[in-house]
Design a protein around this motif. Structure first.
Motif, PDB file in Angstrom:
ATOM      1  N   ALA A 260      -4.402  -3.156   6.847  1.00 48.55           N
ATOM      2  CA  ALA A 260      -4.914  -2.171   5.932  1.00 48.55           C
ATOM      3  C   ALA A 260      -6.122  -1.576   6.312  1.00 48.55           C
ATOM      4  O   ALA A 260      -6.294  -0.515   5.888  1.00 48.55           O
ATOM      5  CB  ALA A 260      -4.886  -2.972   4.502  1.00 48.55           C
TER       6      ALA A 260
ATOM      7  N   PHE B 222       0.735  -1.278   0.117  1.00 47.11           N
ATOM      8  CA  PHE B 222      -0.111  -0.021  -0.243  1.00 47.11           C
ATOM      9  C   PHE B 222       0.891   1.170   0.176  1.00 47.11           C
ATOM     10  O   PHE B 222       2.016   1.406   0.590  1.00 47.11           O
ATOM     11  CB  PHE B 222      -0.776   0.198   1.294  1.00 47.11           C
ATOM     12  CG  PHE B 222      -2.173  -0.910   1.266  1.00 47.11           C
ATOM     13  CD1 PHE B 222      -3.209  -0.357   0.663  1.00 47.11           C
ATOM     14  CD2 PHE B 222      -1.963  -2.207   1.396  1.00 47.11           C
ATOM     15  CE1 PHE B 222      -4.260  -1.252   0.445  1.00 47.11           C
ATOM     16  CE2 PHE B 222      -3.130  -3.113   1.352  1.00 47.11           C
ATOM     17  CZ  PHE B 222      -4.396  -2.474   0.826  1.00 47.11           C
TER      18      PHE B 222
ATOM     19  N   HIS C 132       3.365   9.943  -3.894  1.00 45.55           N
ATOM     20  CA  HIS C 132       3.377   9.186  -2.411  1.00 45.55           C
ATOM     21  C   HIS C 132       4.507   9.469  -1.679  1.00 45.55           C
ATOM     22  O   HIS C 132       5.639   9.640  -2.012  1.00 45.55           O
ATOM     23  CB  HIS C 132       3.250   7.630  -2.847  1.00 45.55           C
ATOM     24  CG  HIS C 132       2.379   7.127  -3.818  1.00 45.55           C
ATOM     25  ND1 HIS C 132       2.403   7.097  -4.985  1.00 45.55           N
ATOM     26  CD2 HIS C 132       0.858   7.051  -3.308  1.00 45.55           C
ATOM     27  CE1 HIS C 132       0.963   6.855  -5.263  1.00 45.55           C
ATOM     28  NE2 HIS C 132       0.225   6.806  -4.465  1.00 45.55           N
TER      29      HIS C 132
ATOM     30  N   ASP D 257       4.812   7.608   1.709  1.00 41.94           N
ATOM     31  CA  ASP D 257       5.495   6.338   2.374  1.00 41.94           C
ATOM     32  C   ASP D 257       4.611   5.131   1.754  1.00 41.94           C
ATOM     33  O   ASP D 257       3.898   5.059   1.023  1.00 41.94           O
ATOM     34  CB  ASP D 257       4.561   6.424   3.738  1.00 41.94           C
ATOM     35  CG  ASP D 257       5.289   5.616   4.897  1.00 41.94           C
ATOM     36  OD1 ASP D 257       6.440   4.730   4.440  1.00 41.94           O
ATOM     37  OD2 ASP D 257       4.817   5.617   5.879  1.00 41.94           O
ATOM     38  N   PHE D 258       5.324   3.885   2.174  1.00 44.40           N
ATOM     39  CA  PHE D 258       4.511   2.745   1.559  1.00 44.40           C
ATOM     40  C   PHE D 258       4.661   1.806   2.812  1.00 44.40           C
ATOM     41  O   PHE D 258       5.609   1.755   3.649  1.00 44.40           O
ATOM     42  CB  PHE D 258       5.210   2.122   0.406  1.00 44.40           C
ATOM     43  CG  PHE D 258       6.771   1.463   0.608  1.00 44.40           C
ATOM     44  CD1 PHE D 258       6.962   0.290   0.815  1.00 44.40           C
ATOM     45  CD2 PHE D 258       7.774   2.322   0.748  1.00 44.40           C
ATOM     46  CE1 PHE D 258       8.098  -0.192   0.966  1.00 44.40           C
ATOM     47  CE2 PHE D 258       9.180   1.877   0.925  1.00 44.40           C
ATOM     48  CZ  PHE D 258       9.573   0.620   1.173  1.00 44.40           C
TER      49      PHE D 258
ATOM     50  N   LEU E 184      -8.534   4.489   4.146  1.00 43.64           N
ATOM     51  CA  LEU E 184      -8.572   4.057   2.448  1.00 43.64           C
ATOM     52  C   LEU E 184      -9.816   4.745   1.812  1.00 43.64           C
ATOM     53  O   LEU E 184     -10.869   4.650   2.349  1.00 43.64           O
ATOM     54  CB  LEU E 184      -8.826   2.430   2.559  1.00 43.64           C
ATOM     55  CG  LEU E 184      -7.518   1.773   3.117  1.00 43.64           C
ATOM     56  CD1 LEU E 184      -7.978   0.226   3.355  1.00 43.64           C
ATOM     57  CD2 LEU E 184      -6.216   1.973   2.232  1.00 43.64           C
TER      58      LEU E 184
ATOM     59  N   GLN F 270      -4.180   9.558   2.303  1.00 46.75           N
ATOM     60  CA  GLN F 270      -5.039   8.248   2.234  1.00 46.75           C
ATOM     61  C   GLN F 270      -4.018   7.295   1.663  1.00 46.75           C
ATOM     62  O   GLN F 270      -3.174   7.564   0.879  1.00 46.75           O
ATOM     63  CB  GLN F 270      -6.361   8.497   1.434  1.00 46.75           C
ATOM     64  CG  GLN F 270      -7.263   9.511   2.136  1.00 46.75           C
ATOM     65  CD  GLN F 270      -8.536   9.072   1.549  1.00 46.75           C
ATOM     66  OE1 GLN F 270      -8.775   8.766   0.072  1.00 46.75           O
ATOM     67  NE2 GLN F 270      -9.646   9.381   1.926  1.00 46.75           N
ATOM     68  N   TRP F 271      -4.338   5.869   1.833  1.00 38.19           N
ATOM     69  CA  TRP F 271      -3.384   4.616   1.486  1.00 38.19           C
ATOM     70  C   TRP F 271      -4.105   4.285   0.302  1.00 38.19           C
ATOM     71  O   TRP F 271      -5.424   4.225   0.238  1.00 38.19           O
ATOM     72  CB  TRP F 271      -3.350   3.960   2.489  1.00 38.19           C
ATOM     73  CG  TRP F 271      -2.340   4.465   3.370  1.00 38.19           C
ATOM     74  CD1 TRP F 271      -2.720   5.367   4.554  1.00 38.19           C
ATOM     75  CD2 TRP F 271      -1.107   4.089   3.732  1.00 38.19           C
ATOM     76  NE1 TRP F 271      -1.565   5.639   5.252  1.00 38.19           N
ATOM     77  CE2 TRP F 271      -0.640   4.910   4.968  1.00 38.19           C
ATOM     78  CE3 TRP F 271      -0.348   3.246   3.161  1.00 38.19           C
ATOM     79  CZ2 TRP F 271       0.843   4.677   5.217  1.00 38.19           C
ATOM     80  CZ3 TRP F 271       1.100   3.213   3.442  1.00 38.19           C
ATOM     81  CH2 TRP F 271       1.630   4.125   4.838  1.00 38.19           C
ATOM     82  N   GLU F 272      -3.528   3.619  -0.742  1.00 36.30           N
ATOM     83  CA  GLU F 272      -4.120   2.995  -1.890  1.00 36.30           C
ATOM     84  C   GLU F 272      -3.206   2.039  -2.389  1.00 36.30           C
ATOM     85  O   GLU F 272      -1.879   1.913  -2.089  1.00 36.30           O
ATOM     86  CB  GLU F 272      -4.213   4.101  -2.907  1.00 36.30           C
ATOM     87  CG  GLU F 272      -3.045   4.829  -3.442  1.00 36.30           C
ATOM     88  CD  GLU F 272      -3.514   5.814  -4.265  1.00 36.30           C
ATOM     89  OE1 GLU F 272      -4.460   6.138  -4.909  1.00 36.30           O
ATOM     90  OE2 GLU F 272      -2.304   6.448  -4.821  1.00 36.30           O
TER      91      GLU F 272
ATOM     92  N   ARG G   1       0.844   5.503   0.453  1.00 35.28           N
ATOM     93  CA  ARG G   1       0.330   6.922   1.159  1.00 35.28           C
ATOM     94  C   ARG G   1       0.454   7.920   0.099  1.00 35.28           C
ATOM     95  O   ARG G   1       1.550   8.065  -0.355  1.00 35.28           O
ATOM     96  CB  ARG G   1       0.843   7.177   2.433  1.00 35.28           C
ATOM     97  CG  ARG G   1       0.230   8.275   3.137  1.00 35.28           C
ATOM     98  CD  ARG G   1       0.353   8.310   4.581  1.00 35.28           C
ATOM     99  NE  ARG G   1       1.969   9.040   4.599  1.00 35.28           N
ATOM    100  CZ  ARG G   1       2.549   9.061   5.625  1.00 35.28           C
ATOM    101  NH1 ARG G   1       1.912   8.865   6.910  1.00 35.28           N
ATOM    102  NH2 ARG G   1       3.663   9.488   5.488  1.00 35.28           N
TER     103      ARG G   1
ATOM    104  N   LEU H 155      -6.054   1.758   8.124  1.00 37.65           N
ATOM    105  CA  LEU H 155      -5.766   2.915   7.703  1.00 37.65           C
ATOM    106  C   LEU H 155      -6.902   3.523   6.844  1.00 37.65           C
ATOM    107  O   LEU H 155      -8.125   3.119   6.547  1.00 37.65           O
ATOM    108  CB  LEU H 155      -4.697   2.582   6.454  1.00 37.65           C
ATOM    109  CG  LEU H 155      -3.464   1.949   7.060  1.00 37.65           C
ATOM    110  CD1 LEU H 155      -2.678   1.475   5.712  1.00 37.65           C
ATOM    111  CD2 LEU H 155      -2.867   2.849   7.808  1.00 37.65           C
TER     112      LEU H 155
END
Length: 130
Positions: free
Chosen positions: A115, A19, A104, A106-107, A120, A31-33, A21, A118
């Motif tokens: 997940a 994922f 992005h 962060d990962f 999302l 948001q995370w994706e 950020r 977070l």
């Protein structure tokens, strides 16, 4: 009504999935994706997913299957319908994640449960709930 097509990769290492950020100052910041993005005109969606994964993470992947599809109206209220597809993908060789800092900041390699904790977008929650 205009349509926008998005394609994403579910890249797993064991039980953990990659994922990303969203960086400050970009749409959906914080948001995370999953790695992915917008299809170019006429571009097959699987090609989009592979291209976007490489651009956003530096990872080379190949699509192994489709995990889900979703569609929704534009959240900014524009006359736009969003269509998204999430593909299972596997890495084609060992590599480190190298982010594109314009998109992005962060990962993380996360389990489904991690997940879900977070922030999302809903279309990713739907895939995780399957």
């Amino acid at each position: 009504m205009t349509e926008k097509h998005l394609a994403y990769c579910w890249i797993a290492r064991g039980e953990r999935v990659l994922f990303l950020r969203r960086a400050a100052g970009v749409f959906r910041a914080g948001q995370w994706e999953l790695p992915g993005g917008t299809a170019e005109p006429g571009e097959p969606f699987q090609t989009t997913a592979v291209r976007e994964a490489a651009e956003e993470t530096g990872l080379r992947v190949r699509v192994t299957g489709e995990l889900g599809r979703a569609e929704w109206p534009d959240i900014a209220g524009r006359d736009l319908r969003i269509h998204a597809v999430v593909y299972a993908a596997e890495e084609t060789g060992p590599a480190d994640v190298v982010l594109n800092p314009a998109e992005h900041d962060d990962f993380a390699w996360l389990t489904r449960a991690q997940a879900l904790e977070l922030p999302l977008p809903d279309h990713f929650r739907e895939v995780l709930d399957r």
